[in-house]
Design a protein around this motif. Sequence first.
Motif, short mmCIF file in Angstrom:
data_model
loop_
_atom_site.label_atom_id
_atom_site.label_comp_id
_atom_site.label_asym_id
_atom_site.label_seq_id
_atom_site.Cartn_x
_atom_site.Cartn_y
_atom_site.Cartn_z
N VAL A 36 0.90 -1.16 0.00
CA VAL A 36 0.00 0.00 0.00
C VAL A 36 0.94 1.21 0.00
N PRO A 37 1.27 1.72 -1.19
CA PRO A 37 2.30 2.75 -1.31
C PRO A 37 1.85 4.14 -0.86
N ASP A 38 2.83 5.00 -0.66
CA ASP A 38 2.60 6.41 -0.36
C ASP A 38 1.82 6.63 0.93
N VAL A 39 1.99 5.74 1.90
CA VAL A 39 1.33 5.87 3.19
C VAL A 39 2.38 5.75 4.28
N ASP A 40 2.33 6.64 5.26
CA ASP A 40 3.23 6.56 6.41
C ASP A 40 2.59 5.62 7.44
N HIS A 41 2.73 4.33 7.20
CA HIS A 41 2.10 3.32 8.04
C HIS A 41 2.54 3.45 9.50
N ALA A 42 3.83 3.59 9.72
CA ALA A 42 4.35 3.71 11.09
C ALA A 42 3.81 4.98 11.75
N GLY A 43 3.72 6.05 10.98
CA GLY A 43 3.21 7.31 11.51
C GLY A 43 1.74 7.22 11.91
N LEU A 44 0.94 6.51 11.11
CA LEU A 44 -0.48 6.36 11.44
C LEU A 44 -0.66 5.54 12.72
N LEU A 45 0.12 4.47 12.86
CA LEU A 45 0.06 3.66 14.08
C LEU A 45 0.51 4.49 15.28
N ALA A 46 1.60 5.23 15.12
CA ALA A 46 2.10 6.07 16.21
C ALA A 46 1.06 7.12 16.61
N GLU A 47 0.36 7.69 15.63
CA GLU A 47 -0.66 8.69 15.92
C GLU A 47 -1.82 8.08 16.71
N LEU A 48 -2.24 6.88 16.36
CA LEU A 48 -3.28 6.22 17.14
C LEU A 48 -2.82 6.01 18.58
N ARG A 49 -1.60 5.53 18.74
CA ARG A 49 -1.08 5.30 20.10
C ARG A 49 -0.98 6.61 20.87
#
Length: 134
Positions: free
Chosen positions: A32-45
Motif C-alpha cells: 500500500v504505497p505512499d502511506v506513512d504506516h508507522a506514523g499512522l500507528l504512532a498517531e493512534l497510540r
Amino acid sequence: MSRRTRKAAPARGMPRPTVSVCRGCCCGTAKVPDVDHAGLLAELRRSLGETATVRAVECLDACEQADVVVVQPSAEGRGAGGRPVWLGLVNDPDAVKDIAAWVGAGGPGLADAPEILDLYTFRPSRRVRRELGH
C-alpha cells in the motif's frame, strides 16, 4: 508438585476499548504505497494514550481491505451492545483522527462513530470471523 507459578486468571472483558492495527502481509507495507504506516500507528497510540489499548497484530486475513483496523468495545461497551467494528482502507491521517475521536469518546456501544467511518466499515468473511471468535 509443580514449581511453576500459577498465572492469575485473565479478567473477563476488556476494561477499555482495544484497537488492533493489522501489520501482516499487506497492511503496513509497501504493498500500500505512499502511506506513512508507522506514523499512522504512532498517531493512534499517541492520541489514545491511556484511553484504549492500541496494538499491532499479524495478518487479519482481509488483505483486499489493507490497511485494516479492528475496534473492539470495552467491557462496558460490550455490555451496552457494542461489537467489534472492522475498518478497511485506513490509509490516511483523517481516518485515524476520526477513529481516535470515536474511541476516545467510548467506542462501540458507548459512542456513535462519526458517519464518515461508514465508508471504511466492512464485514470480514465468515471464515475469518469464526477463526477470530467474532
